[in-house]
Design an enzyme around this catalytic site. Structure first.
Site, PDB file in Angstrom:
ATOM      1  N   ASP A   1      43.457  35.414  46.998  1.00 53.03           N
ATOM      2  CA  ASP A   1      44.483  34.673  46.273  1.00 53.03           C
ATOM      3  C   ASP A   1      44.675  35.349  44.915  1.00 53.03           C
ATOM      4  O   ASP A   1      43.770  36.033  44.414  1.00 53.03           O
ATOM      5  CB  ASP A   1      44.019  33.223  46.092  1.00 53.03           C
TER       6      ASP A   1
ATOM      7  N   ASP B   1      46.691  33.879  41.705  1.00 55.14           N
ATOM      8  CA  ASP B   1      46.701  33.061  40.489  1.00 55.14           C
ATOM      9  C   ASP B   1      45.355  32.396  40.238  1.00 55.14           C
ATOM     10  O   ASP B   1      44.858  31.618  41.061  1.00 55.14           O
ATOM     11  CB  ASP B   1      47.783  31.987  40.583  1.00 55.14           C
TER      12      ASP B   1
END
Length: 311
Positions: free
Chosen positions: A64, A66
């Site tokens: 991922d 962010d």
């Protein structure tokens, strides 16, 4: 794709529609990621992570973006860069600032805010050429993103690369921006939200839906099938409980800078945890001054107040 869609027949029409959009978004992102894969030199990185297994060419890692690889939200920093280039007005930047304040202080991704961010971004880029946004993305990475990469997570990604494995970003951010970040970090490629374009020009629509939650899992599943990967030998890394579907797909899930729900889930299932922040929340809660002091102060104060009520 037909096989994945056909498997949805048992669901109610509403659930079938939502799941179909996730499948479509995931498969479109996987296709875009594979098309963009390039063999590039890998930069050096500090740290000696204790995983992965060396020499396993059927394993890969999915990160991922962010608050896992980078502090804050890539879409916010992209918005700052577009504002600097006069793509939109101050009132739009205030909305980006509010969304970033929420993301950092509330500690989770709110679907309504993500929807608003998506709609804002699509309206801003509609009518612009894909090549223009890719070029601008390179500049924005240098201006706002490069210094926000978490060294610890970067070292984990480097360990997979050093082991001869492919490493992919998996993010709700636009795939073009995700690909810029992946290339700059020397990663294999990126899975991201795919915006529709015709003749190289954005239409203001998406292919499927944002690559978020279940759509991320579908993208990873589609890419693994295309690449001949064994997901039980793969690793995934995220900070958000929204990514539990993706983390649950692989044999080696990691919770990185986890929100409270993911932290509890990871502990219950004995998943590995890593926290590179200076506290339980993100290392920095302020928004850069370039975002506009007044808008940021108001948005941050509101986010703090709401966060306190939720505790």
């Amino acid at each position: 794709m037909l096989t994945g869609m056909a498997a949805l027949g048992w669901l109610t029409p509403r659930r079938r529609s939502a799941t179909a959009r996730s499948v479509l978004a995931g498969e479109a992102s996987a296709e875009a990621a594979r098309k963009s894969t390039q063999d590039l030199p890998v930069p050096d990185a500090a740290g000696e992570p204790d995983f992965p297994v060396h020499g396993d060419d059927r394993a890969a890692a999915f990160f991922d973006l962010d608050n896992t690889v980078m502090q804050g939200a890539a879409l916010f920093h992209f918005g700052r860069g577009l504002y600097k280039r006069k793509f939109f007005e101050t009132r739009d930047l205030a909305r980006f600032a509010w969304q970033q304040a929420w993301f950092r202080l509330a500690g989770f991704e709110d679907p309504e805010h993500m929807q608003d961010a998506r709609d804002s971004a699509l309206s801003i880029v509609k009518g612009h050429r894909v090549s223009e946004l890719k070029s601008i993305g390179e500049e924005i990475y240098d201006e706002y993103m490069a210094e926000r990469i978490w060294p610890g997570t970067r070292a984990l990604a480097q360990a997979h690369l050093d082991a001869g494995q492919k490493v992919w970003l998996v993010t709700a951010a636009p795939v073009e921006i995700a690909q810029v970040i992946a290339r700059r970090l020397g990663l294999t490629g990126a899975l991201g939200t795919v915006a529709e374009s015709i003749g190289g020009v954005y239409t203001g629509k998406l292919v499927g839906e944002p690559l978020h939650g279940p759509a991320k899992a579908e993208a990873v599943r589609a890419l693994a099938a295309a690449e001949g990967l064994d997901l039980t030998r793969c690793a995934a890394y995220s900070d958000s409980h929204n990514d539990i579907p993706m983390l649950s797909l692989v044999g080696h899930p990691y919770a990185i800078n986890p929100d409270s729900k993911l932290r509890r889930h990871a502990r219950e299932l004995d998943w590995r945890l890593r926290d590179y922040r200076t506290g339980r929340k993100a290392a920095k809660v302020g928004i850069p001054a370039a975002a506009g002091v007044g808008a940021v102060a108001g948005g941050t104060a509101a986010a703090i107040a709401l966060h306190r009520r939720r505790r």
